[in-house]
Design a protein around this motif. Structure first.
Motif, PDB file in Angstrom:
ATOM      1  N   VAL A 143       2.168  -1.464 -10.459  1.00 58.47           N
ATOM      2  CA  VAL A 143       0.929  -1.905 -10.293  1.00 58.47           C
ATOM      3  C   VAL A 143       0.207  -1.793 -11.499  1.00 58.47           C
ATOM      4  N   SER A 177      -3.056  -5.770  -9.416  1.00 61.46           N
ATOM      5  CA  SER A 177      -1.852  -6.735  -9.385  1.00 61.46           C
ATOM      6  C   SER A 177      -0.522  -5.883  -9.496  1.00 61.46           C
ATOM      7  N   ASN A 229       2.802  -4.879  -7.614  1.00 60.74           N
ATOM      8  CA  ASN A 229       2.973  -4.372  -6.147  1.00 60.74           C
ATOM      9  C   ASN A 229       1.636  -3.957  -5.545  1.00 60.74           C
ATOM     10  N   SER A 230       1.776  -4.007  -4.072  1.00 60.74           N
ATOM     11  CA  SER A 230       0.555  -3.561  -3.159  1.00 60.74           C
ATOM     12  C   SER A 230       0.306  -2.009  -3.733  1.00 60.74           C
ATOM     13  N   TYR A 231      -0.797  -1.697  -3.720  1.00 62.17           N
ATOM     14  CA  TYR A 231      -1.407  -0.570  -3.932  1.00 62.17           C
ATOM     15  C   TYR A 231      -1.126   0.309  -2.754  1.00 62.17           C
ATOM     16  N   SER A 232      -0.494   1.360  -2.843  1.00 69.11           N
ATOM     17  CA  SER A 232       0.090   2.395  -1.657  1.00 69.11           C
ATOM     18  C   SER A 232      -0.789   3.820  -1.925  1.00 69.11           C
ATOM     19  N   TRP A 279      -8.597   3.991   0.371  1.00 63.34           N
ATOM     20  CA  TRP A 279      -8.089   2.763   0.478  1.00 63.34           C
ATOM     21  C   TRP A 279      -7.965   2.267   1.802  1.00 63.34           C
ATOM     22  N   LYS A 288     -14.413  -2.461  -1.246  1.00 60.09           N
ATOM     23  CA  LYS A 288     -13.179  -2.996  -1.470  1.00 60.09           C
ATOM     24  C   LYS A 288     -12.732  -4.076  -0.770  1.00 60.09           C
ATOM     25  N   ASN A 305      -9.413  -5.443   0.694  1.00 54.73           N
ATOM     26  CA  ASN A 305      -7.942  -5.028   0.727  1.00 54.73           C
ATOM     27  C   ASN A 305      -7.254  -6.354   0.795  1.00 54.73           C
ATOM     28  N   ALA A 306      -7.360  -7.434   1.374  1.00 59.07           N
ATOM     29  CA  ALA A 306      -6.793  -8.578   1.226  1.00 59.07           C
ATOM     30  C   ALA A 306      -6.818  -9.038  -0.001  1.00 59.07           C
ATOM     31  N   LYS A 307      -7.779  -8.931  -0.908  1.00 56.13           N
ATOM     32  CA  LYS A 307      -7.745  -9.588  -2.142  1.00 56.13           C
ATOM     33  C   LYS A 307      -7.396  -8.298  -3.205  1.00 56.13           C
ATOM     34  N   ASN A 308      -6.925  -7.328  -2.717  1.00 55.12           N
ATOM     35  CA  ASN A 308      -6.528  -6.249  -3.628  1.00 55.12           C
ATOM     36  C   ASN A 308      -7.576  -5.931  -4.737  1.00 55.12           C
TER      37      ASN A 308
END
Length: 121
Positions: free
Chosen positions: A2, A25, A27-30, A53, A72, A74-77
């Motif tokens: 990430v 950008s 991996n998805s933020y977890s 988040w 935030k 989330n869909a657009k990270n």
């Protein structure tokens, strides 16, 4: 892996507004939360605001309450910081970070490169 990339900084007059963005950008933020910190030379990074988040609950430093809004998409990270009624003392490098959501910079393991905000009087 990430990565966080901030943008939106610049020069603004006192009383003006800016919106910072932080794109996540890779991996998805977890992680649990994202936050904004700021730093001026010779001073430790200072907590500005954080947001869960998943849930979206925000927390603010006292000196930015009612002036800054963290949000935030989330869909657009993407993480945002809407800054209004800016003051010269808001000048600094603004960093986005991923971590616990607390006030403490050491609880964040993921950091962007920072974006400069300069407020002229």
């Amino acid at each position: 892996q990430v990565q966080l990339v901030e943008s939106g900084g610049g020069l603004v007059q006192a009383g003006g507004s800016l919106t910072l963005s932080c794109v996540i950008s890779g991996n998805s933020y977890s992680g649990y939360a994202m936050a904004w910190f700021r730093q001026v030379p010779g001073i430790e990074r200072q907590f500005v605001a954080s947001i869960s988040w998943i849930g979206g609950a925000g927390m603010y430093a006292e000196f930015v309450k009612n002036r800054f809004i963290i949000s935030k998409d989330n869909a657009k990270n993407t993480l945002y910081l809407q800054m209004s009624d800016l003051r010269p003392e808001d000048t600094g490098v603004y960093y986005c970070a991923g971590g616990s959501g607390s006030f403490y910079a050491y609880e964040y393991k993921l950091w962007g490169q920072g974006t400069q905000v300069t407020v002229s009087s």
